[in-house]
Scaffold this motif. Structure first.
Motif, PDB file in Angstrom:
ATOM      1  N   LYS A 176     -21.218 -43.369-148.488  1.00 39.61           N
ATOM      2  CA  LYS A 176     -19.944 -44.030-147.984  1.00 39.61           C
ATOM      3  C   LYS A 176     -18.111 -44.795-148.345  1.00 39.61           C
ATOM      4  N   ASN A 177     -18.435 -44.042-149.901  1.00 37.37           N
ATOM      5  CA  ASN A 177     -16.752 -43.988-150.087  1.00 37.37           C
ATOM      6  C   ASN A 177     -17.307 -42.849-151.390  1.00 37.37           C
ATOM      7  N   ASP A 178     -16.416 -42.508-150.437  1.00 35.78           N
ATOM      8  CA  ASP A 178     -15.973 -40.470-151.397  1.00 35.78           C
ATOM      9  C   ASP A 178     -14.391 -40.498-152.057  1.00 35.78           C
ATOM     10  N   HIS A 179     -13.678 -41.862-152.315  1.00 32.65           N
ATOM     11  CA  HIS A 179     -12.898 -42.465-152.746  1.00 32.65           C
ATOM     12  C   HIS A 179     -12.904 -43.263-153.766  1.00 32.65           C
ATOM     13  N   ILE A 180     -14.017 -43.426-154.255  1.00 34.58           N
ATOM     14  CA  ILE A 180     -14.509 -44.613-155.531  1.00 34.58           C
ATOM     15  C   ILE A 180     -13.381 -44.135-156.641  1.00 34.58           C
ATOM     16  N   ALA A 181     -12.572 -45.315-157.019  1.00 38.11           N
ATOM     17  CA  ALA A 181     -11.428 -44.447-158.704  1.00 38.11           C
ATOM     18  C   ALA A 181     -12.233 -45.551-159.973  1.00 38.11           C
ATOM     19  N   GLY A 182     -13.317 -46.333-159.656  1.00 37.77           N
ATOM     20  CA  GLY A 182     -13.719 -46.972-160.447  1.00 37.77           C
ATOM     21  C   GLY A 182     -14.660 -48.332-160.144  1.00 37.77           C
ATOM     22  N   LEU A 183     -15.361 -48.463-161.013  1.00 36.70           N
ATOM     23  CA  LEU A 183     -16.082 -49.393-160.647  1.00 36.70           C
ATOM     24  C   LEU A 183     -16.431 -50.810-161.461  1.00 36.70           C
ATOM     25  N   ASN A 184     -16.337 -51.910-162.079  1.00 32.18           N
ATOM     26  CA  ASN A 184     -17.854 -53.100-162.087  1.00 32.18           C
ATOM     27  C   ASN A 184     -18.650 -53.518-162.199  1.00 32.18           C
ATOM     28  N   CYS A 185     -19.298 -54.003-163.249  1.00 34.11           N
ATOM     29  CA  CYS A 185     -20.073 -53.961-162.480  1.00 34.11           C
ATOM     30  C   CYS A 185     -21.473 -55.559-163.141  1.00 34.11           C
ATOM     31  N   THR A 186     -22.278 -56.496-162.329  1.00 34.59           N
ATOM     32  CA  THR A 186     -22.308 -57.696-163.127  1.00 34.59           C
ATOM     33  C   THR A 186     -23.599 -58.207-163.067  1.00 34.59           C
ATOM     34  N   ILE A 187     -24.115 -58.858-163.877  1.00 31.16           N
ATOM     35  CA  ILE A 187     -25.659 -59.650-163.149  1.00 31.16           C
ATOM     36  C   ILE A 187     -26.480 -59.602-161.611  1.00 31.16           C
ATOM     37  N   PRO A 188     -27.316 -58.843-161.713  1.00 30.84           N
ATOM     38  CA  PRO A 188     -28.178 -58.764-163.056  1.00 30.84           C
ATOM     39  C   PRO A 188     -28.270 -57.019-162.441  1.00 30.84           C
ATOM     40  N   TYR A 189     -27.011 -56.480-162.615  1.00 29.82           N
ATOM     41  CA  TYR A 189     -26.974 -55.168-163.138  1.00 29.82           C
ATOM     42  C   TYR A 189     -26.921 -54.708-164.201  1.00 29.82           C
ATOM     43  N   LYS A 190     -25.690 -55.382-165.027  1.00 28.51           N
ATOM     44  CA  LYS A 190     -25.459 -54.596-166.295  1.00 28.51           C
ATOM     45  C   LYS A 190     -26.663 -53.827-166.627  1.00 28.51           C
ATOM     46  N   GLN A 191     -27.356 -53.858-167.532  1.00 25.72           N
ATOM     47  CA  GLN A 191     -29.138 -53.118-167.608  1.00 25.72           C
ATOM     48  C   GLN A 191     -29.757 -52.031-166.972  1.00 25.72           C
ATOM     49  N   GLU A 192     -29.635 -52.683-165.836  1.00 27.44           N
ATOM     50  CA  GLU A 192     -30.690 -51.552-164.662  1.00 27.44           C
ATOM     51  C   GLU A 192     -29.359 -50.752-164.012  1.00 27.44           C
ATOM     52  N   ILE A 193     -27.871 -50.502-164.435  1.00 29.21           N
ATOM     53  CA  ILE A 193     -27.284 -49.415-164.129  1.00 29.21           C
ATOM     54  C   ILE A 193     -27.480 -48.311-164.784  1.00 29.21           C
ATOM     55  N   MET A 194     -27.421 -48.578-165.991  1.00 28.28           N
ATOM     56  CA  MET A 194     -27.526 -47.264-166.934  1.00 28.28           C
ATOM     57  C   MET A 194     -29.101 -46.212-166.883  1.00 28.28           C
ATOM     58  N   PRO A 195     -29.233 -46.152-166.058  1.00 26.94           N
ATOM     59  CA  PRO A 195     -30.473 -44.962-166.039  1.00 26.94           C
ATOM     60  C   PRO A 195     -29.552 -44.419-164.941  1.00 26.94           C
ATOM     61  N   TYR A 196     -28.586 -44.543-163.886  1.00 23.99           N
ATOM     62  CA  TYR A 196     -28.151 -44.068-162.763  1.00 23.99           C
ATOM     63  C   TYR A 196     -26.998 -43.222-163.391  1.00 23.99           C
ATOM     64  N   LEU A 197     -26.099 -43.733-164.493  1.00 24.54           N
ATOM     65  CA  LEU A 197     -25.185 -43.405-165.439  1.00 24.54           C
ATOM     66  C   LEU A 197     -25.212 -41.206-166.398  1.00 24.54           C
ATOM     67  N   ASP A 198     -24.346 -40.852-166.226  1.00 20.72           N
ATOM     68  CA  ASP A 198     -24.333 -39.714-166.528  1.00 20.72           C
ATOM     69  C   ASP A 198     -23.891 -39.415-168.383  1.00 20.72           C
ATOM     70  N   GLU A 199     -23.481 -40.769-168.291  1.00 19.96           N
ATOM     71  CA  GLU A 199     -23.142 -40.722-170.448  1.00 19.96           C
ATOM     72  C   GLU A 199     -22.739 -42.296-170.411  1.00 19.96           C
ATOM     73  N   VAL A 200     -23.197 -43.311-171.178  1.00 18.54           N
ATOM     74  CA  VAL A 200     -22.730 -44.866-171.927  1.00 18.54           C
ATOM     75  C   VAL A 200     -22.122 -44.229-172.795  1.00 18.54           C
ATOM     76  N   ASP A 201     -21.064 -44.703-173.816  1.00 19.87           N
ATOM     77  CA  ASP A 201     -19.881 -45.087-173.949  1.00 19.87           C
ATOM     78  C   ASP A 201     -21.128 -46.284-176.113  1.00 19.87           C
ATOM     79  N   GLU A 202     -21.131 -45.149-176.984  1.00 22.33           N
ATOM     80  CA  GLU A 202     -21.520 -45.963-177.910  1.00 22.33           C
ATOM     81  C   GLU A 202     -21.427 -47.159-178.063  1.00 22.33           C
TER      82      GLU A 202
END
Length: 249
Positions: free
Chosen positions: A51-77
């Motif tokens: 729905k938004n092809d111009h998203i430039a950056g996102l924050n994430c808050t509870i309750p998804y701070k852990q649940e979002i991880m499998p949806y990411l291509d890479e996670v900072d160390e």
């Protein structure tokens, strides 16, 4: 238009939206906006990009701070070590879009707490064992500060104690007390953690992740005993500034 936003559940007022909206207005960034993306479940996360092809950056808050991880291509160390994400960088190339997760709570907490400490502050007591305590424990480990966590959960894990075990001798050793629960947040401002405040001294540092009200009952009780105090507002500012740097690096 560049769209930045916050992923969460039932967001209502969010610090991030207010912070970045003010920032964009103040700096004349007219082609920038900050949007709250309320998700009923994390499975709805990929749909926001359709729905938004111009998203430039996102924050994430509870309750998804852990649940979002499998949806990411890479996670900072460092975010991997903590096991929680609060910032997502969108990396676009000619043929694909990649998502990388970061945890700027780490930066915010460290740079807010550490300037308050000196050599006598060797041990910390964390009040609460929820998701917010993960970044706190990481920073304490990083700075060689031993800690215990007070828990209300039925099962105790390593380095966890009951609130009833907090006594004068424990507080004499643990001169850093970090409140990491929502207790005392507006409008229920008459609540505070169950701690024997009569044993707090001017050597103690009390840090409350709550920032509304500015002076929680927890901090007020510490102040009355001469302790050094700080709420979570500076931490939030610092983590937001760090997120902005990551998005635009």
């Amino acid at each position: 238009m560049k769209t930045y936003g916050l992923i969460g559940y039932r967001l209502g007022y969010s610090f991030s939206k207010g912070f970045f909206t003010d920032k964009f207005e103040r700096e004349g960034l007219k082609e920038h906006e900050y949007v709250n993306f309320e998700l009923n479940t994390i499975s709805e996360f990929p749909s926001i990009f359709k729905k938004n092809d111009h998203i430039a950056g996102l924050n994430c808050t509870i309750p998804y701070k852990q649940e979002i991880m499998p949806y990411l291509d890479e996670v900072d160390e460092e975010a991997t070590q903590v096991g929680a994400i609060n910032t997502v960088k969108i990396i676009r190339s000619a043929d694909q879009t990649k998502l990388k997760g970061f945890n700027t709570d780490i930066y915010g907490f460290e740079n807010s707490l550490m300037p308050m400490l000196n050599k006598k502050h060797k041990k910390a007591l964390i009040l609460g064992t929820g998701g917010a305590s993960k970044a706190i424990k990481h920073i304490l480990d990083k700075n060689n500060i031993d800690y215990l966590s007070a828990s209300i959960e039925e099962e105790l894990f390593e380095k966890e104690i009951r609130y009833e075990q907090i006594d004068e001798s424990l507080l004499k050793e643990h001169l850093i007390i970090i409140h990491a629960t929502p207790l005392g947040t507006f409008p229920k401002i008459d609540n505070c953690p169950s701690v024997p405040y009569e044993h707090i001294t001017s050597d103690h540092v009390l840090f409350d992740l709550v920032y509304n009200p500015e002076l929680t009952l927890f901090l007020k009780k510490g102040l009355e005993k001469g302790a050094s105090i700080k709420n979570g507002l500076e931490m939030l500012h610092l983590q937001a500034i760090k997120a902005w740097e990551i998005w635009n690096a």
